[in-house]
Design a protein around this motif. Structure first.
Motif, short mmCIF file in Angstrom:
data_model
loop_
_atom_site.label_atom_id
_atom_site.label_comp_id
_atom_site.label_asym_id
_atom_site.label_seq_id
_atom_site.Cartn_x
_atom_site.Cartn_y
_atom_site.Cartn_z
N ALA A 17 0.85 -1.18 0.00
CA ALA A 17 0.00 0.00 0.00
C ALA A 17 0.89 1.23 0.00
N VAL A 18 0.44 2.26 -0.71
CA VAL A 18 1.17 3.53 -0.74
C VAL A 18 0.30 4.54 0.00
N VAL A 19 0.86 5.11 1.06
CA VAL A 19 0.11 6.02 1.92
C VAL A 19 0.79 7.38 1.92
N THR A 20 0.01 8.43 1.63
CA THR A 20 0.51 9.80 1.72
C THR A 20 -0.46 10.59 2.60
N ALA A 21 -0.18 11.86 2.78
CA ALA A 21 -1.08 12.71 3.58
C ALA A 21 -2.44 12.86 2.93
N THR A 22 -2.52 12.69 1.61
CA THR A 22 -3.79 12.91 0.92
C THR A 22 -4.37 11.67 0.25
N SER A 23 -3.68 10.52 0.32
CA SER A 23 -4.22 9.33 -0.33
C SER A 23 -3.74 8.03 0.31
N TYR A 24 -4.56 7.00 0.15
CA TYR A 24 -4.22 5.63 0.56
C TYR A 24 -4.52 4.78 -0.66
N CYS A 25 -3.49 4.16 -1.25
CA CYS A 25 -3.63 3.40 -2.50
C CYS A 25 -3.14 1.97 -2.32
N TRP A 26 -3.86 1.02 -2.85
CA TRP A 26 -3.42 -0.36 -2.91
C TRP A 26 -4.08 -1.02 -4.11
N ASP A 35 -18.68 12.15 10.42
CA ASP A 35 -18.49 12.17 11.87
C ASP A 35 -17.51 11.09 12.31
N THR A 36 -17.64 9.90 11.77
CA THR A 36 -16.75 8.81 12.16
C THR A 36 -16.72 7.74 11.07
N VAL A 37 -15.85 6.76 11.27
CA VAL A 37 -15.69 5.66 10.32
C VAL A 37 -15.61 4.37 11.13
N VAL A 38 -16.47 3.41 10.80
CA VAL A 38 -16.47 2.12 11.49
C VAL A 38 -16.43 1.01 10.45
N TYR A 39 -16.11 -0.20 10.91
CA TYR A 39 -16.22 -1.33 9.99
C TYR A 39 -16.87 -2.50 10.68
N SER A 40 -17.44 -3.39 9.88
CA SER A 40 -18.09 -4.58 10.43
C SER A 40 -17.96 -5.72 9.43
N TYR A 41 -18.14 -6.92 9.96
CA TYR A 41 -18.16 -8.14 9.15
C TYR A 41 -19.57 -8.71 9.18
N ASN A 42 -20.02 -9.26 8.08
CA ASN A 42 -21.30 -9.95 8.04
C ASN A 42 -21.03 -11.43 7.87
N PRO A 43 -21.05 -12.21 8.96
CA PRO A 43 -20.72 -13.63 8.87
C PRO A 43 -21.76 -14.45 8.12
N LYS A 44 -22.91 -13.87 7.81
CA LYS A 44 -23.95 -14.60 7.09
C LYS A 44 -23.69 -14.68 5.59
N GLU A 51 -8.43 -1.94 8.50
CA GLU A 51 -8.02 -1.14 9.64
C GLU A 51 -7.08 0.00 9.25
N PRO A 52 -6.08 -0.23 8.39
CA PRO A 52 -5.24 0.90 7.97
C PRO A 52 -6.03 2.00 7.24
N VAL A 53 -7.00 1.62 6.41
CA VAL A 53 -7.81 2.63 5.71
C VAL A 53 -8.66 3.40 6.72
N GLN A 54 -9.25 2.69 7.67
CA GLN A 54 -10.04 3.35 8.71
C GLN A 54 -9.18 4.34 9.49
N ASP A 55 -7.99 3.91 9.92
CA ASP A 55 -7.09 4.78 10.66
C ASP A 55 -6.69 6.00 9.83
N VAL A 81 -16.91 -4.46 5.76
CA VAL A 81 -17.49 -3.26 5.15
C VAL A 81 -17.10 -2.06 6.00
N LEU A 82 -16.48 -1.08 5.36
CA LEU A 82 -16.12 0.18 6.02
C LEU A 82 -17.30 1.12 5.83
N LYS A 83 -17.81 1.66 6.93
CA LYS A 83 -18.97 2.55 6.87
C LYS A 83 -18.56 3.95 7.26
N ILE A 84 -18.83 4.90 6.37
CA ILE A 84 -18.59 6.32 6.61
C ILE A 84 -19.89 6.87 7.19
#
Length: 99
Positions: free
Chosen positions: A11-20, A49-58, A86-90, A65-68
């Protein structure tokens, strides 16, 4: 900065982008934009306001899924592989703190 670990693809991470691979999440002119295989999104940063993620085991293929979230509503959902979720969320949370 390039982040590489045993369980992560490069992954390439800068102050303005996260690329993979062929995916990019970036901040541009006050918007959070994503392009590539994950989703195509454009959200004003001031509405996030925030960013969360969840897994749907079904689901047969468990993809997180990352939720904005803004003003109590889900503004966007991005399916992102477990190695990058997690890195994208952070990264998004850091970008929000800087604006």
């Amino acid at each position: 900065m390039v982040i590489i670990s045993d369980e992560q693809a490069e992954a390439v991470v800068t102050a303005t982008s996260y690329c993979w691979k062929k995916n990019i999440v970036k901040v541009e002119e006050g918007y959070l934009k994503s392009t590539g295989m994950i989703t195509n999104t454009r959200i004003p940063i001031v509405h996030i306001d925030t960013v969360v993620y969840s897994y749907n085991p079904k689901k047969p293929a468990i993809v997180p899924v990352l939720k904005i979230i803004g003003k109590g509503a889900v503004l966007c959902e991005m399916e992102i592989s477990a190695e990058h979720i997690e890195p994208v969320q952070d990264w998004i949370l850091r970008v929000m703190d800087q604006t």
